[in-house]
Enzyme design. Structure first.
Site, PDB file in Angstrom:
ATOM      1  N   ARG A 155      -8.906  -0.297   3.845  1.00 49.44           N
ATOM      2  CA  ARG A 155      -8.002   0.696   3.264  1.00 49.44           C
ATOM      3  C   ARG A 155      -6.637   0.083   2.997  1.00 49.44           C
ATOM      4  O   ARG A 155      -5.928   0.542   2.097  1.00 49.44           O
ATOM      5  CB  ARG A 155      -7.815   1.866   4.240  1.00 49.44           C
ATOM      6  CG  ARG A 155      -9.058   2.658   4.471  1.00 49.44           C
ATOM      7  CD  ARG A 155      -8.758   3.834   5.346  1.00 49.44           C
ATOM      8  NE  ARG A 155      -7.636   4.583   4.762  1.00 49.44           N
ATOM      9  CZ  ARG A 155      -7.072   5.621   5.317  1.00 49.44           C
ATOM     10  NH1 ARG A 155      -7.502   6.066   6.476  1.00 49.44           N
ATOM     11  NH2 ARG A 155      -6.067   6.247   4.736  1.00 49.44           N
ATOM     12  N   CYS A 169      -5.531  13.268  12.413  1.00 45.25           N
ATOM     13  CA  CYS A 169      -6.184  11.975  12.220  1.00 45.25           C
ATOM     14  C   CYS A 169      -6.078  11.182  13.515  1.00 45.25           C
ATOM     15  O   CYS A 169      -5.483  11.645  14.477  1.00 45.25           O
ATOM     16  CB  CYS A 169      -5.587  11.217  11.047  1.00 45.25           C
ATOM     17  SG  CYS A 169      -4.104  10.341  11.426  1.00 45.25           S
ATOM     18  N   LYS A 204       0.828  -1.212   0.000  1.00 43.90           N
ATOM     19  CA  LYS A 204       0.000   0.000   0.000  1.00 43.90           C
ATOM     20  C   LYS A 204       0.866   1.266   0.000  1.00 43.90           C
ATOM     21  O   LYS A 204       0.664   2.164  -0.806  1.00 43.90           O
ATOM     22  CB  LYS A 204      -0.906   0.013   1.243  1.00 43.90           C
ATOM     23  CG  LYS A 204      -1.591   1.351   1.469  1.00 43.90           C
ATOM     24  CD  LYS A 204      -2.490   1.351   2.679  1.00 43.90           C
ATOM     25  CE  LYS A 204      -1.824   1.685   3.980  1.00 43.90           C
ATOM     26  NZ  LYS A 204      -1.580   3.123   4.242  1.00 43.90           N
ATOM     27  N   ASN A 205       1.833   1.319   0.905  1.00 40.99           N
ATOM     28  CA  ASN A 205       2.582   2.566   1.064  1.00 40.99           C
ATOM     29  C   ASN A 205       3.634   2.782  -0.020  1.00 40.99           C
ATOM     30  O   ASN A 205       4.352   3.779   0.001  1.00 40.99           O
ATOM     31  CB  ASN A 205       3.193   2.644   2.464  1.00 40.99           C
ATOM     32  CG  ASN A 205       2.105   2.885   3.514  1.00 40.99           C
ATOM     33  OD1 ASN A 205       0.959   3.198   3.168  1.00 40.99           O
ATOM     34  ND2 ASN A 205       2.446   2.724   4.776  1.00 40.99           N
ATOM     35  N   ARG A 253      -0.163  14.958  12.809  1.00 42.60           N
ATOM     36  CA  ARG A 253       0.402  14.728  11.489  1.00 42.60           C
ATOM     37  C   ARG A 253       0.420  15.957  10.570  1.00 42.60           C
ATOM     38  O   ARG A 253      -0.221  15.977   9.534  1.00 42.60           O
ATOM     39  CB  ARG A 253      -0.314  13.550  10.809  1.00 42.60           C
ATOM     40  CG  ARG A 253      -0.208  12.278  11.618  1.00 42.60           C
ATOM     41  CD  ARG A 253      -0.904  11.124  10.968  1.00 42.60           C
ATOM     42  NE  ARG A 253      -0.145  10.553   9.869  1.00 42.60           N
ATOM     43  CZ  ARG A 253      -0.579   9.534   9.130  1.00 42.60           C
ATOM     44  NH1 ARG A 253      -1.760   9.010   9.372  1.00 42.60           N
ATOM     45  NH2 ARG A 253       0.154   9.056   8.162  1.00 42.60           N
ATOM     46  N   ASP A 276       3.996   0.836  12.131  1.00 44.93           N
ATOM     47  CA  ASP A 276       2.841   0.159  11.536  1.00 44.93           C
ATOM     48  C   ASP A 276       2.691  -1.291  11.997  1.00 44.93           C
ATOM     49  O   ASP A 276       1.729  -1.964  11.609  1.00 44.93           O
ATOM     50  CB  ASP A 276       2.920   0.212   9.999  1.00 44.93           C
ATOM     51  CG  ASP A 276       2.716   1.620   9.472  1.00 44.93           C
ATOM     52  OD1 ASP A 276       2.195   2.464  10.223  1.00 44.93           O
ATOM     53  OD2 ASP A 276       3.086   1.886   8.309  1.00 44.93           O
TER      54      ASP A 276
END
Ligand code: EPU
Length: 419
Positions: free
Chosen positions: A398, A117, A22-23, A122, A306
């Protein structure tokens, strides 16, 4: 809104394939804005954040063709505007990644400010400052970043903090700048390296990605290319933990073990038997209860933030007491309260969680608050006594491709139902 129902107590055993990262895919899709010609991105995971990125490009008039064989073709020649609107940025912060490419290629961009968030405030001040140092004229008003420039110029950028998307945004901007840009204190994450490799395949001149100093010599134009995204190291880590927490065994294919050194070390400390090949990892807990492991998050190559929530879940049922220190985000313990509702013994003080392992967790209705917190609740559900109901699973969609199907392949008793 869907929810996941998980009947705990099955020892996982089996083999699954890991999806594209994803990243890495999100910055790479933003990076296609730099190409003068169609760019094809392969190994794209089917994730909600990818859909949002496609929608964002579509909003600008960019043509995006999605192939069922996990590839996306982007053709920027039809672009009509340079706006990343609030309604998309607020659902996906990484939309900020279009700022650098739009400015570098088209000399203008209007990107909504992401705002805070669930895991912290952030800010994006370092993205903005770096672009200003490269000559951009930037004004923040009415909730939007309004940026303009003639041609960006190379500069020496010393980042105050290690920022992943900040490094990516500035690296992309520098590829078309006039002269040489040096990014110091750059993020070293594998996804930054993957983006650099993609840009190099388009004709960019970049050296040093993966170290803390990246040097980019601007070129006039970048061409389209075909590029395969690297495997998702966080998805990999999450499935290793799913096997470990249940005392089970898993073989993960199409992954890159060398990107997970710090995570694999912690799993060995927890008592896991690990074997690796060039593109696979096998973990076997041999039915044993994991031992507690201390974790301190920090930028790559240290232990990833993460994976923090997933290790918190593992420690709740481990033998011993563990300390978890979160140094990257100020508010990334949202999973703790939910884990406590399942019987976990956790105390949080500032950025430290102390987790005393208990013999068992008990099922409860729990609520996902962000992507990795959701993953930790699913892991807890896999070992809890009874049926755990995980609500608000749009967070999990997501960042994890068909998580319930992959876990079912490993023998988990998990199903998705409409809430
Ligand atoms: N920061 C600033 N100013 C900036 C930028 C960052 O103060 O201008 C601070 C942040 O507030 C944070 C720290 O720097 O405290 C590090 O944040 P970073 O910018 O590195 O995070 P990010 O780029 O927004 C990416 C990943 C995150 C991952 C972090 C850290 C993407 C799309 N997102 O976020 O992924 O946690 O790096 O590794 O690459 C996830 O996948 O669940 C996720 C949140």
């Amino acid at each position: 809104m869907n929810k996941l129902m998980i009947q705990g107590g099955t020892r996982l055993d089996g083999e699954i394939r890991i999806s594209g990262a994803k990243n890495a895919v999100l910055p790479i899709l933003a990076g296609t804005l730099l190409a003068d010609g169609p760019a094809i991105v392969e190994n794209v995971p089917h994730l909600h954040d990818v859909t949002t990125t496609v929608e964002l490009l579509g909003c600008m008039g960019v043509q995006v063709i999605i192939d069922e064989k996990l590839s996306i073709e982007v053709d920027v020649s039809t672009i009509e505007n340079y706006v990343a609107p609030y309604h998309l940025v607020k659902t996906m912060r990484s939309s900020i990644l279009v700022l650098g490419p739009l400015l570098a290629r088209f000399g203008q961009a209007e990107v909504s400010l992401p705002g805070g968030c669930a895991i912290g405030s952030r800010p994006v001040n370092l993205h903005i400052k770096g672009l200003q140092d490269m000559g951009a004229d930037i004004e923040v008003k009415n909730g939007y970043i309004h940026a303009r420039c003639k041609r960006l110029r190379g500069a020496r950028l010393v980042l105050d903090m290690v920022t992943v998307t900040g490094t990516e945004n500035l690296m992309m901007a520098a590829t078309l700048a006039d002269g040489v840009t040096i990014i110091e204190n750059a993020a070293r994450e594998p996804e930054v390296v993957d983006l650099a490799n993609f840009l190099i395949a388009m004709g960019a001149k970049i050296i040093g990605a993966g170290s803390d100093t990246i040097t980019i010599e601007g070129v006039e134009k970048l061409r389209g290319t075909r590029y395969r995204v690297l495997p998702d190291r966080i998805e990999t880590g999450t499935y290793l933990l799913a096997a470990a927490i249940t005392g089970g065994r898993v073989k993960l294919k199409d992954t890159t073990p060398s990107l997970l050194d710090s995570v694999l070390d912690k799993l060995r400390d927890a008592g896991a038997h690990l074997q690796t090949g060039p593109d696979w990892i096998e973990l076997d807990m041999k039915g044993c209860r994991p031992k507690s492991v201390n974790v301190r998050t920090a930028p790559y190559p240290a232990f990833p933030t993460d994976m923090q929530a997933q290790f918190a879940a593992l420690n709740t049922i481990a033998d011993g007491t563990a300390t978890i220190i979160e140094t990257v985000f100020e508010n990334r313990f949202m999973h703790v309260q939910e884990l406590q509702r399942m019987g976990a013994d956790i105390e949080v003080e500032g950025n430290t969680a102390i987790i005393r392992g208990t013999d068992k967790l008990t099922a409860a209705p729990v609520m996902a608050t962000d992507l990795r917190a959701s993953a930790s609740l699913i892991l807890a559900g896999l070992v809890a006594e009874g049926e755990t109901e995980v609500q608000r699973i749009y967070h999990i969609d997501r960042g994890y491709e068909i998580i319930e199907e992959k876990l079912s392949l490993l023998g988990a008793n998990i199903r998705r139902i409409p809430a």
